[in-house]
Structures are given as structure tokens and as C-alpha cells.
Scaffold this motif. Structure first.
Motif, PDB file in Angstrom:
ATOM      1  N   UNK A  25       0.824  -1.191   0.000  1.00 21.37           N
ATOM      2  CA  UNK A  25       0.000   0.000   0.000  1.00 21.37           C
ATOM      3  C   UNK A  25       0.871   1.258   0.000  1.00 21.37           C
ATOM      4  N   UNK A  26       1.939   1.226   0.823  1.00 22.53           N
ATOM      5  CA  UNK A  26       2.812   2.382   0.914  1.00 22.53           C
ATOM      6  C   UNK A  26       3.505   2.628  -0.432  1.00 22.53           C
ATOM      7  N   UNK A  27       3.917   1.580  -1.120  1.00 19.49           N
ATOM      8  CA  UNK A  27       4.598   1.722  -2.404  1.00 19.49           C
ATOM      9  C   UNK A  27       3.657   2.291  -3.467  1.00 19.49           C
ATOM     10  N   UNK A  28       2.423   1.867  -3.448  1.00 22.71           N
ATOM     11  CA  UNK A  28       1.442   2.384  -4.411  1.00 22.71           C
ATOM     12  C   UNK A  28       1.237   3.877  -4.199  1.00 22.71           C
ATOM     13  N   UNK A  29       1.172   4.292  -2.939  1.00 21.40           N
ATOM     14  CA  UNK A  29       1.003   5.712  -2.632  1.00 21.40           C
ATOM     15  C   UNK A  29       2.215   6.509  -3.118  1.00 21.40           C
ATOM     16  N   UNK A  30       3.411   5.981  -2.915  1.00 25.55           N
ATOM     17  CA  UNK A  30       4.623   6.672  -3.369  1.00 25.55           C
ATOM     18  C   UNK A  30       4.699   6.747  -4.894  1.00 25.55           C
ATOM     19  N   UNK A  31       4.269   5.683  -5.559  1.00 25.50           N
ATOM     20  CA  UNK A  31       4.257   5.686  -7.025  1.00 25.50           C
ATOM     21  C   UNK A  31       3.267   6.732  -7.534  1.00 25.50           C
ATOM     22  N   UNK A  32       2.081   6.773  -6.977  1.00 22.78           N
ATOM     23  CA  UNK A  32       1.072   7.762  -7.389  1.00 22.78           C
ATOM     24  C   UNK A  32       1.578   9.176  -7.106  1.00 22.78           C
ATOM     25  N   UNK A  33       2.173   9.390  -5.936  1.00 20.32           N
ATOM     26  CA  UNK A  33       2.717  10.698  -5.584  1.00 20.32           C
ATOM     27  C   UNK A  33       3.838  11.101  -6.543  1.00 20.32           C
ATOM     28  N   UNK A  34       4.702  10.179  -6.884  1.00 19.57           N
ATOM     29  CA  UNK A  34       5.784  10.449  -7.828  1.00 19.57           C
ATOM     30  C   UNK A  34       5.264  10.796  -9.211  1.00 19.57           C
ATOM     31  N   UNK A  35       4.253  10.058  -9.661  1.00 18.38           N
ATOM     32  CA  UNK A  35       3.649  10.357 -10.960  1.00 18.38           C
ATOM     33  C   UNK A  35       2.994  11.742 -10.965  1.00 18.38           C
ATOM     34  N   UNK A  36       2.297  12.060  -9.892  1.00 18.38           N
ATOM     35  CA  UNK A  36       1.639  13.365  -9.803  1.00 18.38           C
ATOM     36  C   UNK A  36       2.668  14.499  -9.841  1.00 18.38           C
ATOM     37  N   UNK A  37       3.741  14.341  -9.074  1.00 16.35           N
ATOM     38  CA  UNK A  37       4.792  15.368  -9.065  1.00 16.35           C
ATOM     39  C   UNK A  37       5.451  15.445 -10.445  1.00 16.35           C
ATOM     40  N   UNK A  38       5.665  14.330 -11.081  1.00 14.91           N
ATOM     41  CA  UNK A  38       6.248  14.319 -12.427  1.00 14.91           C
ATOM     42  C   UNK A  38       5.359  15.005 -13.444  1.00 14.91           C
ATOM     43  N   UNK A  39       4.061  14.734 -13.375  1.00 11.97           N
ATOM     44  CA  UNK A  39       3.117  15.366 -14.309  1.00 11.97           C
ATOM     45  C   UNK A  39       3.080  16.872 -14.078  1.00 11.97           C
ATOM     46  N   UNK A  40       2.999  17.290 -12.836  1.00 16.56           N
ATOM     47  CA  UNK A  40       2.970  18.729 -12.520  1.00 16.56           C
ATOM     48  C   UNK A  40       4.261  19.389 -13.006  1.00 16.56           C
ATOM     49  N   UNK A  41       5.386  18.764 -12.747  1.00 17.75           N
ATOM     50  CA  UNK A  41       6.666  19.316 -13.199  1.00 17.75           C
ATOM     51  C   UNK A  41       6.744  19.423 -14.710  1.00 17.75           C
ATOM     52  N   UNK A  42       6.255  18.398 -15.400  1.00 18.97           N
ATOM     53  CA  UNK A  42       6.263  18.404 -16.857  1.00 18.97           C
ATOM     54  C   UNK A  42       5.382  19.521 -17.408  1.00 18.97           C
TER      55      UNK A  42
END
Length: 132
Positions: free
Chosen positions: A1-18
Motif C-alpha cells: 500500500x505504501x509503495x502504491x502511494x509513493x508511485x502515485x505521488x511520484x507520478x503526480x509530481x512528475x506530471x505537474x513538473x512536466x
């Protein structure tokens, strides 16, 4: 569960940065807008001189000279556009007006007002045809 949250958070930050990076890269130069702001600044300076009764040649010549220098950048700032030949002629008319005013600078407030009217006419003629 923790890894899924980190993956989603990383994707969100990546999309915002892009998105932020793409917006920054897509912004073109602001030269046309800046050029018009500087023209307005110098026209306001002439108007302010009239209001303050500072109408000697030495008071107004710097504004007229600056307007003339700025007029050299009209075509590079706005071209290419539709009806380039008409646009170039209007820019040339503006430079001719400013050249005439620099050759015989206005020496009293009435003459400065008349000069502003001539310059304003050239500006208005172009804006009516090309401004969106």
C-alpha cells in the motif's frame, strides 16, 4: 500500500513538473507587448511634460528620440503577419513622422501636443488595421 502511494505521488509530481516546464518553454518572447509598453511610457512622458508645462526642446527630445529608436523594432517584433506590405508602410510612416519631429523639435506645449497628435495618428492607423 505504501509503495502504491509513493508511485502515485511520484507520478503526480512528475506530471505537474512536466506541465510547468512545458508552459515555461511555450511562452514566446514578449517583445511586441514590451515595445508597446515602452511607446506608451514615452507618450505618457510627453503628456506629463505638457501637463507640467515642461515643453522646452530639451524636455521632450529624449522621449522623441526614444520613440524613434523603438520604431526601428516594429517590424522585427511583429512580422511575419498578413498584409506585411501595408504593415511595413505604416511603420515607415511612423518613422517618417518621428524623423520630421526630430529635425524640427517642438519647442512649446502647443507644438508638443501637435506632435503627440501626429504620432498618435500613426499609432491609431496601424492599430485599427492590425490589432486584434
Amino acid at each position: 500500500m505504501r509503495y502504491a502511494l509513493l508511485i502515485v505521488l511520484g507520478l503526480a509530481i512528475g506530471i505537474i513538473g512536466t506541465v510547468m516546464t512545458m508552459n515555461a518553454l511555450n511562452r514566446g518572447p514578449h517583445i511586441p507587448q514590451s515595445l508597446m509598453h515602452m511607446n506608451d511610457f514615452h507618450m505618457d512622458g510627453l503628456h506629463g511634460n505638457i501637463e507640467q508645462n515642461h515643453c522646452a526642446v530639451t524636455d521632450n527630445l529624449p522621449h522623441l528620440q526614444a520613440l524613434r529608436v523603438l520604431s526601428n523594432d516594429i517590424e522585427p517584433a511583429f512580422l511575419p503577419i498578413d498584409h506585411e506590405d501595408v504593415f511595413k508602410q505604416k511603420a515607415s510612416n511612423m518613422r517618417a513622422t518621428l524623423d520630421a519631429l526630430l529635425a524640427a523639435p517642438p519647442s512649446d506645449c502647443a507644438a508638443v501636443g501637435a506632435a503627440m497628435t501626429k504620432i498618435g495618428h500613426d499609432c491609431k492607423s496601424c492599430h485599427q488595421e492590425f490589432r486584434n
